[in-house]
Design a protein around this motif. Structure first.
Motif, PDB file in Angstrom:
ATOM      1  N   ILE A  92      10.350  12.583 -10.473  1.00 41.37           N
ATOM      2  CA  ILE A  92      10.677  11.293  -9.858  1.00 41.37           C
ATOM      3  C   ILE A  92       9.724  11.052  -8.691  1.00 41.37           C
ATOM      4  O   ILE A  92       9.583  11.911  -7.810  1.00 41.37           O
ATOM      5  CB  ILE A  92      12.133  11.271  -9.356  1.00 41.37           C
ATOM      6  N   ASP A  93       9.070   9.899  -8.695  1.00 41.84           N
ATOM      7  CA  ASP A  93       8.135   9.624  -7.605  1.00 41.84           C
ATOM      8  C   ASP A  93       8.885   9.141  -6.365  1.00 41.84           C
ATOM      9  O   ASP A  93      10.065   8.769  -6.420  1.00 41.84           O
ATOM     10  CB  ASP A  93       7.041   8.640  -8.042  1.00 41.84           C
ATOM     11  N   LEU A  94       8.187   9.141  -5.243  1.00 40.30           N
ATOM     12  CA  LEU A  94       8.826   8.839  -3.961  1.00 40.30           C
ATOM     13  C   LEU A  94       9.313   7.394  -3.874  1.00 40.30           C
ATOM     14  O   LEU A  94      10.302   7.110  -3.193  1.00 40.30           O
ATOM     15  CB  LEU A  94       7.853   9.134  -2.817  1.00 40.30           C
ATOM     16  N   TRP A  95       8.634   6.478  -4.544  1.00 44.94           N
ATOM     17  CA  TRP A  95       9.100   5.087  -4.539  1.00 44.94           C
ATOM     18  C   TRP A  95      10.447   4.980  -5.242  1.00 44.94           C
ATOM     19  O   TRP A  95      11.355   4.289  -4.773  1.00 44.94           O
ATOM     20  CB  TRP A  95       8.063   4.180  -5.185  1.00 44.94           C
ATOM     21  N   MET A  96      10.607   5.683  -6.359  1.00 46.01           N
ATOM     22  CA  MET A  96      11.883   5.651  -7.067  1.00 46.01           C
ATOM     23  C   MET A  96      12.978   6.354  -6.262  1.00 46.01           C
ATOM     24  O   MET A  96      14.137   5.932  -6.267  1.00 46.01           O
ATOM     25  CB  MET A  96      11.737   6.307  -8.440  1.00 46.01           C
ATOM     26  N   LEU A  97      12.616   7.425  -5.559  1.00 51.11           N
ATOM     27  CA  LEU A  97      13.598   8.091  -4.706  1.00 51.11           C
ATOM     28  C   LEU A  97      14.017   7.175  -3.558  1.00 51.11           C
ATOM     29  O   LEU A  97      15.197   7.115  -3.191  1.00 51.11           O
ATOM     30  CB  LEU A  97      13.022   9.398  -4.160  1.00 51.11           C
ATOM     31  N   HIS A  98      13.056   6.454  -3.005  1.00 48.39           N
ATOM     32  CA  HIS A  98      13.384   5.489  -1.951  1.00 48.39           C
ATOM     33  C   HIS A  98      14.253   4.366  -2.508  1.00 48.39           C
ATOM     34  O   HIS A  98      15.234   3.946  -1.881  1.00 48.39           O
ATOM     35  CB  HIS A  98      12.094   4.909  -1.360  1.00 48.39           C
ATOM     36  N   SER A  99      13.916   3.893  -3.697  1.00 46.06           N
ATOM     37  CA  SER A  99      14.694   2.822  -4.321  1.00 46.06           C
ATOM     38  C   SER A  99      16.126   3.273  -4.585  1.00 46.06           C
ATOM     39  O   SER A  99      17.080   2.507  -4.391  1.00 46.06           O
ATOM     40  CB  SER A  99      14.021   2.382  -5.626  1.00 46.06           C
ATOM     41  N   GLY A 100      16.293   4.516  -5.017  1.00 46.61           N
ATOM     42  CA  GLY A 100      17.641   5.040  -5.215  1.00 46.61           C
ATOM     43  C   GLY A 100      18.430   5.065  -3.921  1.00 46.61           C
ATOM     44  O   GLY A 100      19.624   4.723  -3.885  1.00 46.61           O
ATOM     45  N   ALA A 101      17.753   5.436  -2.837  1.00 52.13           N
ATOM     46  CA  ALA A 101      18.421   5.490  -1.533  1.00 52.13           C
ATOM     47  C   ALA A 101      18.827   4.096  -1.062  1.00 52.13           C
ATOM     48  O   ALA A 101      19.955   3.887  -0.591  1.00 52.13           O
ATOM     49  CB  ALA A 101      17.498   6.151  -0.510  1.00 52.13           C
ATOM     50  N   ALA A 157       0.826  -1.209   0.000  1.00 54.77           N
ATOM     51  CA  ALA A 157       0.000   0.000   0.000  1.00 54.77           C
ATOM     52  C   ALA A 157       0.860   1.260   0.000  1.00 54.77           C
ATOM     53  O   ALA A 157       0.561   2.237  -0.703  1.00 54.77           O
ATOM     54  CB  ALA A 157      -0.929  -0.011   1.213  1.00 54.77           C
ATOM     55  N   PHE A 158       1.938   1.255   0.764  1.00 50.10           N
ATOM     56  CA  PHE A 158       2.819   2.421   0.793  1.00 50.10           C
ATOM     57  C   PHE A 158       3.462   2.657  -0.573  1.00 50.10           C
ATOM     58  O   PHE A 158       3.552   3.798  -1.045  1.00 50.10           O
ATOM     59  CB  PHE A 158       3.911   2.232   1.854  1.00 50.10           C
ATOM     60  N   ILE A 159       3.935   1.598  -1.193  1.00 52.59           N
ATOM     61  CA  ILE A 159       4.576   1.747  -2.505  1.00 52.59           C
ATOM     62  C   ILE A 159       3.579   2.267  -3.531  1.00 52.59           C
ATOM     63  O   ILE A 159       3.887   3.165  -4.331  1.00 52.59           O
ATOM     64  CB  ILE A 159       5.180   0.404  -2.965  1.00 52.59           C
ATOM     65  N   GLU A 160       2.376   1.712  -3.503  1.00 52.74           N
ATOM     66  CA  GLU A 160       1.344   2.125  -4.456  1.00 52.74           C
ATOM     67  C   GLU A 160       1.054   3.619  -4.331  1.00 52.74           C
ATOM     68  O   GLU A 160       0.958   4.343  -5.331  1.00 52.74           O
ATOM     69  CB  GLU A 160       0.081   1.305  -4.209  1.00 52.74           C
TER      70      GLU A 160
END
Length: 379
Positions: free
Chosen positions: A278-287, A229-232
């Motif tokens: 850039i969406d927040l999921w991609m920013l999190h994935s980069g981190a 749900a958070f990722i979505e």
């Protein structure tokens, strides 16, 4: 992370389960010699207690004390009889310290894994992961994952495999702990600290680890649902870096990453996008990509701090935005002129940042309450 002194890859609970490493994980680890989890646990160094003494500097006599005990590794203590260069000592704590050996912690887990199923198979059959030893085996961390217990995002991408991270040490630095963990199979990124860390201290009556593990594994499926749900929702919130007063690498520095990690995170986030939105999921994935593959330190300490900053991107973006705004404002104020006036460029940049923040904050307010629920899944 810095390499562990010894790493053991495991698959399956014991010889009866016949567990195997998933193909993606076997390729990632380049280790075809996985052993059962139960065997791996029983290979870990143990600890035992022995008496200590201190040397009186005036009489030069050794005086025994009951207030402290030496925590030693018994097998090494036996080797020390023949070879004085062997070091068997872990720690010298007070007499209130309770030794918790690996079998005390993980043997009760074995029983729970045999009885808990996912898709008709026991968790003992589908478990896999690795155990990392530091400081002569006196500090241990492990990632335990379950093949088939996963988050499947829309599209033709590899799933995210769920599990837990657990560990302990004999030096008084780490209580026995467990927290939610996931591995993104698409990019081999580790998503750590999904839940609040549950701990058992090395003090007093240790209690029943079986019930402890039962509660944790019961919550793991809920953590999987929460993560989906958070990722979505995070995929629906974008930051347009063409409209911000800083680039992507500077953004990661503003949330607390050192420059070398910020650059790696930015490279990964930008590579996954065609433009600067850039969406927040991609920013999190980069981190998480930067932390998994390029972090230069060791487990604990600064890594935990960077993991929290990364996870806020996904679970509490409002907190992230507050950190970014505060840090950027402090930097702008540090560049004021002699009259105490902020430069025009900084004023314009702050106005840009406020516009971006206002737009995103409206969408991000829902996250904080749900994050609290996720954090307490293992409590």
């Amino acid at each position: 992370m810095k390499d562990a002194e010894q790493t053991t890859v495991f698959a399956g609970l014991d010889g009866r389960t016949g567990g195997q490493l998933p193909t993606w994980y076997r390729c990632e680890t380049n280790d075809s010699d996985a052993i059962p989890f139960a065997a791996a646990v029983r290979q870990l160094p143990r600890a035992t207690r022995t008496r200590v003494a201190y040397r009186n500097p005036y009489s030069e006599e050794w005086v025994e004390t009951d207030r402290f005990n030496a925590i030693i590794e018994p097998a090494r203590a036996m080797d020390q009889v023949r070879d004085e260069s062997v070091d068997s000592l872990f720690h010298v704590p007070t007499d209130s310290y309770s030794i918790i050996n690996p079998t005390n912690i993980y043997s009760p887990l074995e029983a729970v894994l045999r009885e808990t199923e996912v898709d008709g198979r026991s968790l003992g059959e589908v478990m896999f992961g690795e155990i990392r030893q530091y400081r002569g085996g006196g500090e241990v961390h492990m990632d335990i994952m379950f093949d088939g217990l996963e988050v499947q995002l829309p599209g033709a991408r590899e799933p995210i495999t769920m599990g837990v991270t657990s560990g302990y040490d004999y030096f008084g630095g780490h209580a026995v702990y467990v927290e939610g963990f996931a591995r993104d199979n698409a990019c081999a990124n580790s998503i750590r600290a999904l839940t609040d860390r549950q701990i058992v201290k090395h003090v007093g009556d240790i209690g029943d680890f079986g019930e402890w593990w039962e509660g944790i594994l019961e919550g793991l499926a809920l953590v999987s649902n929460d993560l989906y749900a958070f990722i979505e929702d995070a995929q629906e919130i974008e930051i347009d870096f063409a409209e911000t007063p800083f680039d992507v690498a500077a953004f990661y520095e503003l949330i607390g990453f050192p420059e070398y990690l910020a650059e790696r995170a930015a490279d990964d986030a930008l590579a996954a996008n065609e433009g600067f939105e850039i969406d927040l999921w991609m920013l999190h994935s980069g981190a998480t990509h930067a932390l998994t593959h390029f972090f230069r330190g060791r487990e604990g300490g600064s890594l935990d701090r960077y993991v929290r900053a990364a996870n806020d991107l996904l679970f509490n973006p409002e907190r992230t935005l507050s950190v970014v705004e505060r840090t950027y404002r402090e930097q702008a104020e540090a560049e004021t002129n002699g009259d105490g006036q902020t430069g025009i460029e900084s004023q314009v940049a702050l106005a840009q940042l406020e516009r971006v923040e206002t737009d995103i904050r409206e969408k991000a307010e829902q996250f904080e309450e749900r994050e609290s629920v996720l954090r307490e899944r293992f409590a």
